[in-house]
Design an enzyme around this catalytic site. Sequence first.
Site, PDB file in Angstrom:
ATOM      1  N   ASP A 214       0.793  -1.415   0.007  1.00 19.43           N
ATOM      2  CA  ASP A 214      -0.034  -0.020   0.018  1.00 19.43           C
ATOM      3  C   ASP A 214       0.841   1.135  -0.040  1.00 19.43           C
ATOM      4  O   ASP A 214       0.719   2.208  -0.681  1.00 19.43           O
ATOM      5  CB  ASP A 214      -1.062   0.059   1.213  1.00 19.43           C
ATOM      6  CG  ASP A 214      -0.425  -0.299   2.560  1.00 19.43           C
ATOM      7  OD1 ASP A 214       0.926  -0.393   2.685  1.00 19.43           O
ATOM      8  OD2 ASP A 214      -1.132  -0.741   3.477  1.00 19.43           O
ATOM      9  N   GLU A 264       9.504  -1.114   5.587  1.00 22.16           N
ATOM     10  CA  GLU A 264       8.793  -1.775   6.709  1.00 22.16           C
ATOM     11  C   GLU A 264       9.131  -0.652   7.802  1.00 22.16           C
ATOM     12  O   GLU A 264       9.702  -1.212   8.925  1.00 22.16           O
ATOM     13  CB  GLU A 264       9.270  -3.181   6.884  1.00 22.16           C
ATOM     14  CG  GLU A 264       8.709  -4.194   5.839  1.00 22.16           C
ATOM     15  CD  GLU A 264       7.210  -4.300   5.899  1.00 22.16           C
ATOM     16  OE1 GLU A 264       6.558  -4.382   7.059  1.00 22.16           O
ATOM     17  OE2 GLU A 264       6.654  -3.994   4.826  1.00 22.16           O
ATOM     18  N   CYS A 277       4.327  -6.351  19.432  1.00 17.11           N
ATOM     19  CA  CYS A 277       3.729  -5.856  18.145  1.00 17.11           C
ATOM     20  C   CYS A 277       3.330  -7.075  17.618  1.00 17.11           C
ATOM     21  O   CYS A 277       3.698  -8.150  17.676  1.00 17.11           O
ATOM     22  CB  CYS A 277       4.990  -5.220  17.289  1.00 17.11           C
ATOM     23  SG  CYS A 277       4.575  -4.434  15.822  1.00 17.11           S
ATOM     24  N   GLU A 286       5.087   0.931  15.317  1.00 17.14           N
ATOM     25  CA  GLU A 286       3.738   0.840  14.976  1.00 17.14           C
ATOM     26  C   GLU A 286       2.923   0.567  16.323  1.00 17.14           C
ATOM     27  O   GLU A 286       1.881   1.051  16.406  1.00 17.14           O
ATOM     28  CB  GLU A 286       3.663  -0.334  13.974  1.00 17.14           C
ATOM     29  CG  GLU A 286       2.178  -0.722  13.715  1.00 17.14           C
ATOM     30  CD  GLU A 286       1.973  -1.875  12.843  1.00 17.14           C
ATOM     31  OE1 GLU A 286       2.238  -1.636  11.437  1.00 17.14           O
ATOM     32  OE2 GLU A 286       1.462  -2.929  12.940  1.00 17.14           O
TER      33      GLU A 286
END
Length: 387
Positions: A214, A264, A277, A286
């Site tokens: 994406d 990433e 995570c 994240e």
Amino acid sequence: MNRTYTGSSGAGRGAGGPAAGGTNPPAPRSRNAALVLDLLRTAGERGISRLELAEGTGLTPQAVSKITARLRTDGLVTEAGHRASTGGKPRTVLRLVPGAGYAVGLHLDRDELRAVLCDLTGAVVAERRAPLDLGAGAEAVVAGAAREVTALTAERAPAGNAVPVLGVGVALPGPLDHLRGVLHRVTGFPEWDGFPLRDALAGQLGTPVVVDKDTNAAALGLALGGAAGNAGASFAYLHLGTGLGAGLVLGGALYRGARTGAGEFGHQVLRLDGPPCGCGDRGCVEALCLAAVGRGEMAEAARVLGVGAANLAGLLDIDLVLVGGRTVTAHPDAFVRGVGAVLAARARREGAPEAVPVRIAPGGARGVAEGAAQLLLAPLFGRAELR
């Protein structure tokens, strides 16, 4: 989840697929044709003469005449009147035919599907959204995606005819192998590891399919749209939605890495003893960002994102940070301010004359889907790698 797929590689025709009963406009036969098409695209409705095409591409007038004749036969180019000449007869003006072909951009998020239909200029002419559960299994996800794509193209199709579709660009969370269209261990959904999404969806639709992350798709669309200003600029697109990742454009070229694993960004560890995570590590940017968002602490989420962005800026010496994704677009001021403050503090510490600027990525909620359509359109105009 079944990790094997025994369907078509995409050569067949899926019942009701977007290409069923229609023909796809041919791709340029050479790099020179792509150069000509790209100038026609950028000229827009005003059009451009053959002489201007020759000057802009460095090709001979004879070569341009042959290429444009072929493109007219293919239906991609048409005459758009005449323009006064400095001598001799008026010049014939040519323009691209936007509706000569379309590309579908499909964004598969963890909980939502968004599909757009773009003409040859990249303009969105139709759009659909639907709920999606990426954990529902490959068969259900592929069937749902094929259903939405078919419905999308049917909305635009004239009675009794099919829309001329170049193909479908699919963008979804990584990591994945964009060359083979095979998914790896998508964060939070390891059962997708090894699934050949490209071939599975192509078999359902009977049309070419391209798969990428994406963030890569969004970065491609942003670069083609001039979001960074300078065509040779280096920038990072940071996407915060249901997950966190980055798309990198370095020196004007989309950077995927030797094993297509670049970007990433969400899994750089900021706190060794931090919360677990979905990737299996602890204290990833994240996990920290999403935890702050879950608590409603957008300023803290922006600060964490800023720390990660500052690390990236220090490593790559980028010119610009663009931020997007549904969480960012819901709180744009908080994220521009928070990320910008961290980058400004780093610049002061290092004695840099100015901080790396931070801006909201244009395109809003459908930016990834539009970028996915560019996975099909960009090669037509020789812009796949933005060089």
